[in-house]
Design an enzyme around this catalytic site. Structure first.
Site, PDB file in Angstrom:
ATOM      1  N   LYS A  45       0.821  -1.211   0.000  1.00  8.80           N
ATOM      2  CA  LYS A  45       0.000   0.000   0.000  1.00  8.80           C
ATOM      3  C   LYS A  45       0.862   1.270   0.000  1.00  8.80           C
ATOM      4  CE  LYS A  45      -2.320  -0.726   3.819  1.00  8.80           C
ATOM      5  NZ  LYS A  45      -1.744  -1.988   4.279  1.00  8.80           N
ATOM      6  N   ARG A  98      -9.283   0.839   9.434  1.00  8.87           N
ATOM      7  CA  ARG A  98      -8.874  -0.545   9.675  1.00  8.87           C
ATOM      8  C   ARG A  98      -9.928  -1.312  10.458  1.00  8.87           C
ATOM      9  NH1 ARG A  98      -2.906   0.645   9.290  1.00  8.87           N
ATOM     10  NH2 ARG A  98      -1.787  -1.313   9.270  1.00  8.87           N
ATOM     11  N   ARG A 155      11.178  -6.498   4.592  1.00  6.33           N
ATOM     12  CA  ARG A 155      11.034  -5.059   4.291  1.00  6.33           C
ATOM     13  C   ARG A 155      12.049  -4.223   5.080  1.00  6.33           C
ATOM     14  NH1 ARG A 155       5.152  -2.577   4.595  1.00  6.33           N
ATOM     15  NH2 ARG A 155       5.187  -3.257   6.777  1.00  6.33           N
ATOM     16  N   ARG A 208      11.575  -1.853  10.572  1.00  3.70           N
ATOM     17  CA  ARG A 208      10.632  -1.397  11.585  1.00  3.70           C
ATOM     18  C   ARG A 208      10.542  -2.456  12.681  1.00  3.70           C
ATOM     19  NH1 ARG A 208       5.264   0.122   8.260  1.00  3.70           N
ATOM     20  NH2 ARG A 208       4.344  -0.917  10.064  1.00  3.70           N
ATOM     21  N   ARG A 212      -0.184  -8.918  13.671  1.00 10.04           N
ATOM     22  CA  ARG A 212      -0.710  -7.932  12.722  1.00 10.04           C
ATOM     23  C   ARG A 212      -1.575  -8.602  11.651  1.00 10.04           C
ATOM     24  NH1 ARG A 212       4.306  -4.993  10.577  1.00 10.04           N
ATOM     25  NH2 ARG A 212       2.815  -3.658   9.503  1.00 10.04           N
TER      26      ARG A 212
END
Ligand code: AMP
Length: 206
Positions: free
Chosen positions: A15, A90, A124, A153, A164
């Site tokens: 996204k 969300r 990532r 992160r 998550r």
């Protein structure tokens, strides 16, 4: 008519990467609630202090905090001609609150194979300065193209990712149906290469 766009998709669906391209193309602000929370955490603001525990645990920040944040952001002058929300809503409560604030024109659902997400997220690396995002699979340099050092992160580490993805399945995935019923949902295949996904999004947004 102003473009009020939502990017929907699981964590790791791409996204953020697509959001940067869409915002540039239509010259609308890219509003990422995750980015806003991380900035608040770095700056040690009251919102940052409230959000940190939830984010570190892979949980959602409570609706009332998140809705108030988005409500005030959408009232800023740069949002008058449209906006792109990335990572909000969300939950159904957030979507219902947004309906009271503004009219959503299009919801782009970036659809990816859920089995691939965990690997995508743990590989990532992000740039804390310009927001660039890379995969260690395709980018071996430890610096961003802007020159800053890339980092992982904290919530992209394996132990948090599970939570998550669970939160996505339970709380966020139902929004696909929510927006389908309203007739504003379009889905794109997020398993393809970044540029192909971007092309598909550009086609549906016009
Ligand atoms: P993201 O950068 O979009 O993956 O968001 C990182 C984290 O910020 C999420 O895992 C949540 O803890 C928090 N967060 C971001 N957006 C929201 C939201 N709309 N509602 C609740 N929590 C959020």
């Amino acid at each position: 008519m102003s473009k009020n766009i939502i990017l929907l998709g699981a964590p790791g669906a791409g996204k953020g990467t697509q959001a940067i391209k869409i915002a540039e193309r239509y010259k609308i602000p890219h509003i990422s609630t995750g980015d806003i929370f991380r900035k608040n955490i770095r700056e040690g603001t009251p919102i940052g202090l409230k959000a940190k525990g939830y984010i570190d645990g892979g949980k959602l920040v409570p609706d009332e905090v998140t809705i108030a944040l988005v409500d005030s952001r959408l009232k800023e002058s740069d949002c008058a001609k449209g906006w792109l929300l990335d990572g909000f809503p969300r939950t159904t409560a957030q979507a219902e609150a947004l309906d009271k604030i503004a009219k959503v024109t299009t919801v782009v659902n970036v659809d990816v194979d859920l089995n691939k997400l965990s690997d995508r997220i743990t590989s990532r690396r992000v740039c804390p300065d310009c927001g660039g995002s890379y995969s260690t699979v395709t980018y071996s340099n430890s610096n961003c193209t802007c020159g800053s050092k890339l980092v992982q992160r904290d919530d992209d580490k394996e132990e948090t990712v599970k939570s998550r993805l669970q939160v996505y399945a339970n709380s966020t995935a139902p929004l696909i149906e929510y927006y389908k019923k309203k007739g504003v949902l379009v889905s794109v295949d997020g398993n393809k290469a970044i540029d192909e996904v971007a092309k598909e999004i550009a086609k549906v947004l016009g």
